[in-house]
Write a protein that holds these residues in place. Structure first.
Motif, PDB file in Angstrom:
ATOM      1  N   TYR A 101      20.319  -8.826  24.727  1.00  0.00           N
ATOM      2  CA  TYR A 101      20.042  -7.478  24.288  1.00  0.00           C
ATOM      3  C   TYR A 101      18.358  -7.397  24.214  1.00  0.00           C
ATOM      4  O   TYR A 101      17.657  -8.268  24.219  1.00  0.00           O
ATOM      5  CB  TYR A 101      20.379  -7.175  23.056  1.00  0.00           C
ATOM      6  CG  TYR A 101      19.941  -7.917  21.749  1.00  0.00           C
ATOM      7  CD1 TYR A 101      19.031  -7.246  20.666  1.00  0.00           C
ATOM      8  CD2 TYR A 101      20.381  -9.245  21.448  1.00  0.00           C
ATOM      9  CE1 TYR A 101      18.206  -7.806  20.047  1.00  0.00           C
ATOM     10  CE2 TYR A 101      19.913  -9.812  20.423  1.00  0.00           C
ATOM     11  CZ  TYR A 101      18.585  -9.248  19.638  1.00  0.00           C
ATOM     12  OH  TYR A 101      18.157  -9.978  18.548  1.00  0.00           O
ATOM     13  N   VAL A 102      17.976  -5.952  24.602  1.00  0.00           N
ATOM     14  CA  VAL A 102      16.498  -5.884  24.537  1.00  0.00           C
ATOM     15  C   VAL A 102      16.305  -4.634  23.446  1.00  0.00           C
ATOM     16  O   VAL A 102      16.810  -3.513  23.775  1.00  0.00           O
ATOM     17  CB  VAL A 102      16.176  -5.581  25.861  1.00  0.00           C
ATOM     18  CG1 VAL A 102      14.598  -5.149  25.880  1.00  0.00           C
ATOM     19  CG2 VAL A 102      16.498  -6.676  26.816  1.00  0.00           C
ATOM     20  N   PRO A 103      15.484  -4.645  22.532  1.00  0.00           N
ATOM     21  CA  PRO A 103      15.129  -3.644  21.673  1.00  0.00           C
ATOM     22  C   PRO A 103      14.486  -2.349  22.557  1.00  0.00           C
ATOM     23  O   PRO A 103      13.875  -2.851  23.568  1.00  0.00           O
ATOM     24  CB  PRO A 103      14.151  -4.373  20.847  1.00  0.00           C
ATOM     25  CG  PRO A 103      14.359  -5.633  20.667  1.00  0.00           C
ATOM     26  CD  PRO A 103      14.496  -5.853  22.219  1.00  0.00           C
ATOM     27  N   ARG A 104      14.395  -1.319  22.023  1.00  0.00           N
ATOM     28  CA  ARG A 104      13.771  -0.086  22.731  1.00  0.00           C
ATOM     29  C   ARG A 104      12.448  -0.612  23.076  1.00  0.00           C
ATOM     30  O   ARG A 104      11.605  -0.907  22.058  1.00  0.00           O
ATOM     31  CB  ARG A 104      14.049   1.027  22.011  1.00  0.00           C
ATOM     32  CG  ARG A 104      13.337   1.006  20.622  1.00  0.00           C
ATOM     33  CD  ARG A 104      13.316   2.417  19.998  1.00  0.00           C
ATOM     34  NE  ARG A 104      14.812   3.049  19.721  1.00  0.00           N
ATOM     35  CZ  ARG A 104      15.423   2.726  18.872  1.00  0.00           C
ATOM     36  NH1 ARG A 104      15.020   2.061  17.701  1.00  0.00           N
ATOM     37  NH2 ARG A 104      16.748   3.150  18.907  1.00  0.00           N
ATOM     38  N   ASN A 105      11.791  -0.228  24.141  1.00  0.00           N
ATOM     39  CA  ASN A 105      10.505  -0.499  24.626  1.00  0.00           C
ATOM     40  C   ASN A 105      10.120  -2.065  24.686  1.00  0.00           C
ATOM     41  O   ASN A 105       9.044  -2.575  24.900  1.00  0.00           O
ATOM     42  CB  ASN A 105       9.469  -0.084  23.556  1.00  0.00           C
ATOM     43  CG  ASN A 105       9.444   1.363  23.652  1.00  0.00           C
ATOM     44  OD1 ASN A 105       9.335   2.186  24.688  1.00  0.00           O
ATOM     45  ND2 ASN A 105       9.217   2.175  22.457  1.00  0.00           N
ATOM     46  N   GLY A 106      11.220  -2.900  24.848  1.00  0.00           N
ATOM     47  CA  GLY A 106      11.168  -4.358  24.634  1.00  0.00           C
ATOM     48  C   GLY A 106      10.808  -4.839  25.995  1.00  0.00           C
ATOM     49  O   GLY A 106      11.008  -4.123  27.171  1.00  0.00           O
ATOM     50  N   ASP A 107      10.119  -5.936  26.276  1.00  0.00           N
ATOM     51  CA  ASP A 107       9.857  -6.668  27.544  1.00  0.00           C
ATOM     52  C   ASP A 107      10.421  -8.237  27.557  1.00  0.00           C
ATOM     53  O   ASP A 107      10.172  -8.788  28.391  1.00  0.00           O
ATOM     54  CB  ASP A 107       8.327  -6.513  27.783  1.00  0.00           C
ATOM     55  CG  ASP A 107       7.610  -7.375  26.557  1.00  0.00           C
ATOM     56  OD1 ASP A 107       8.421  -7.686  25.828  1.00  0.00           O
ATOM     57  OD2 ASP A 107       6.366  -7.283  26.854  1.00  0.00           O
ATOM     58  N   GLU A 108      11.256  -8.323  26.616  1.00  0.00           N
ATOM     59  CA  GLU A 108      11.929  -9.589  26.590  1.00  0.00           C
ATOM     60  C   GLU A 108      13.413  -9.644  26.348  1.00  0.00           C
ATOM     61  O   GLU A 108      13.788  -8.600  25.103  1.00  0.00           O
ATOM     62  CB  GLU A 108      11.015 -10.493  25.352  1.00  0.00           C
ATOM     63  CG  GLU A 108      11.633 -12.035  25.409  1.00  0.00           C
ATOM     64  CD  GLU A 108      10.710 -12.814  24.507  1.00  0.00           C
ATOM     65  OE1 GLU A 108      10.002 -13.686  24.982  1.00  0.00           O
ATOM     66  OE2 GLU A 108      10.851 -12.450  23.416  1.00  0.00           O
ATOM     67  N   VAL A 109      14.185 -10.296  26.979  1.00  0.00           N
ATOM     68  CA  VAL A 109      15.553 -10.315  26.451  1.00  0.00           C
ATOM     69  C   VAL A 109      15.733 -11.379  25.532  1.00  0.00           C
ATOM     70  O   VAL A 109      15.147 -12.363  25.499  1.00  0.00           O
ATOM     71  CB  VAL A 109      16.593 -10.761  27.830  1.00  0.00           C
ATOM     72  CG1 VAL A 109      18.040 -11.010  27.275  1.00  0.00           C
ATOM     73  CG2 VAL A 109      16.381  -9.814  28.853  1.00  0.00           C
ATOM     74  N   ARG A 110      16.490 -11.162  24.359  1.00  0.00           N
ATOM     75  CA  ARG A 110      16.852 -11.603  23.296  1.00  0.00           C
ATOM     76  C   ARG A 110      18.341 -12.253  23.394  1.00  0.00           C
ATOM     77  O   ARG A 110      19.046 -11.543  23.888  1.00  0.00           O
ATOM     78  CB  ARG A 110      16.699 -10.894  21.925  1.00  0.00           C
ATOM     79  CG  ARG A 110      15.307 -10.583  21.660  1.00  0.00           C
ATOM     80  CD  ARG A 110      15.019  -9.849  20.250  1.00  0.00           C
ATOM     81  NE  ARG A 110      13.630  -9.492  20.237  1.00  0.00           N
ATOM     82  CZ  ARG A 110      13.144  -8.658  19.140  1.00  0.00           C
ATOM     83  NH1 ARG A 110      14.309  -8.469  17.981  1.00  0.00           N
ATOM     84  NH2 ARG A 110      12.350  -8.385  19.067  1.00  0.00           N
ATOM     85  N   GLU A 111      18.474 -13.294  22.690  1.00  0.00           N
ATOM     86  CA  GLU A 111      19.800 -13.845  22.622  1.00  0.00           C
ATOM     87  C   GLU A 111      20.570 -13.834  21.213  1.00  0.00           C
ATOM     88  O   GLU A 111      19.621 -14.057  20.497  1.00  0.00           O
ATOM     89  CB  GLU A 111      20.089 -15.357  23.349  1.00  0.00           C
ATOM     90  CG  GLU A 111      19.999 -15.403  24.890  1.00  0.00           C
ATOM     91  CD  GLU A 111      20.305 -16.866  25.681  1.00  0.00           C
ATOM     92  OE1 GLU A 111      21.219 -17.439  24.714  1.00  0.00           O
ATOM     93  OE2 GLU A 111      19.735 -17.096  26.545  1.00  0.00           O
TER      94      GLU A 111
END
Length: 449
Positions: A101-111
């Motif tokens: 998932y990526v938070p809004r405005n995010g630039d990195e994928v989190r697991e």
């Protein structure tokens, strides 16, 4: 085991004495015996009782990947042997899956991890008393911190077998990782689970009848049909266990880019279940077991999908390559061998390979690749007595390719069965966002359990 005739008292669903815990081996078997009529499909009871432990032994479900739950009114401190049965008011299970998932405005994928909830069942004699609702309400909260809670349980006793209360103490696959959501696929419409915290997401699919007139078979016929220029070649490679892991890695790499792009463009959380090798193998294991019973003596199909690659060298400084692949599985219903209408080939995942491309695919070559995939799936459906091919929630790009294929099809918006529904926990279970803030990317059949 309690029954309406034998029990004089039925606890209120709000009673604080009710306990969410894990079943003993005997309680699991009793639950399978009762829900066989709901989910047994073409399997008789003895084979269904073999299939459930078999699926629990797959790499996705083993070693804490799958956990069974029951709601009971037995005191939590009451010792219970693995051969005893408490009064089971409701039951379910969850499977741990990796999510991106990526938070809004995010630039990195989190697991993180998500939990697929399935087999929600209330024993017939206890229906109408809201026990399933109570079980789900508690389970939704427990799963927010499930790995940590399981660690605490493990510290209280030793070993990997359920303890005297039927509780599992083995290491879970999610241990030490955050749970960001739980999901289920409702077969009772959209309202019930939404009211319990699992709102419905898109539940459409496109259905292709396998009985429609067959197109000319073979690569040359597809090339001729698409009016491709000289210098265009089409290659088809079956998907199987030898190339599945590589496809999953390529799919995830592309999916990560799409999640970041979507989160930025739409200012919303972008979420997807990871297209992991073990997830697809679980689906295939399910098909293999059922097919061995429905078609005894027939070897399982080694073609579990198709990769279509179109290369165009006509007048270009360098060759242009377009690649599309699909991974599928088959599901068989009661009377499968003689009733194709009850059998379906599901496309678990369909990918247009955009890696390394800076310009849009040529429309004609992309259409050719898609058509090859579709006709391969239809062939695979007919070969195993499947009446139709289903593709869940096709993207706008895929909808255009479907229209351009000329194949008979219809779009269906499911209102009752297999409704994707999700409870969003958010990072660290903070619940700062709700499911309404989340866009579920790649909401396809591979996610289902």
């Amino acid at each position: 085991m309690g029954s309406l005739a034998a029990d004089a008292h039925y606890p209120d669903a709000a009673d604080r004495s009710l306990v969410l815990t894990h079943p003993t081996a005997a309680e699991k078997e009793q639950t399978w015996r009762l829900n066989h009529g709901e989910w047994g499909g073409p399997l008789d009871l003895p084979m269904y009782l073999k299939r459930e432990p078999f699926l629990a032994s797959t790499s996705l479900a083993a070693n804490g990947g799958m956990v069974h739950w029951i709601l009971t009114d037995a005191p939590p401190t009451q010792p219970v042997s693995q051969h005893e049965k408490r009064r089971v008011l409701a039951s379910c299970e969850h499977i741990c899956k990796r999510v991106l998932y990526v938070p809004r405005n995010g630039d990195e994928v989190r697991e993180g991890f998500g939990y697929g909830i399935g087999s929600v069942y209330t024993y017939p004699e206890f229906r109408g008393r809201k026990y399933a609702a109570r079980m789900l309400r508690e389970l939704g909260e427990v799963l927010k911190t499930w790995p940590e809670e399981e660690q605490l349980r493990k510290k209280r006793s030793q070993g990997d077998e359920p303890d005297s209360r039927g509780q599992s103490n083995g290491q879970t696959k999610a241990e030490g990782r955050e749970a960001v959501c739980s999901a289920l696929w409702s077969d009772i419409g959209k309202r019930f689970y939404a009211s319990k915290g699992w709102p419905a997401f898109a539940s459409g699919h496109v259905e292709f009848p396998s009985s429609s007139p067959e197109s000319p078979l073979g690569t040359p016929s597809l090339l001729e049909r698409s009016v491709q220029p000289h210098g265009t070649s089409l290659t088809l490679v079956p998907v199987n266990t030898s190339n599945l892991a590589q496809l999953c890695a390529e799919d995830e790499a592309q999916l990560r880019v799409e999640l970041i792009r979507h989160a930025r463009e739409h200012q919303r959380i972008a979420f997807a279940f990871a297209p992991d090798y073990d997830v697809f193998r679980w689906h295939w294991a399910r098909e293999e077991f059922i097919a061995s019973q429905v078609f005894p003596g027939r070897q399982a199909s080694e073609v579990r999908g198709m990769i279509a690659t179109v290369v165009n060298t006509n007048g270009a400084a360098k060759e242009e390559k377009t690649r599309v692949w699909a991974i599928w599985t088959r599901n068989f219903g009661a009377g499968a061998a003689s009733s194709p209408a009850k059998n379906t080939l599901y496309i678990l995942r369909l990918v247009i390979d955009d890696r390394g491309t800076t310009t849009p695919h040529d429309p004609k070559t992309l259409q050719l690749a898609f058509d090859a995939i579709l006709h391969s799936a239809l062939d695979g459906a007919r070969a195993w007595h499947c009446d139709s091919v289903h593709l869940w929630n096709p993207t706008p790009a895929l909808q255009g390719l479907i229209a351009g294929s000329g194949a008979a099809h219809k779009f269906v918006d499911r209102e009752v069965d297999s409704i994707p529904s999700m409870m969003w926990y958010g990072p660290d279970g903070t619940k700062e966002e709700e499911a309404d803030d989340v866009d579920w990317i790649a909401n396809e059949k591979y996610c289902w359990c």
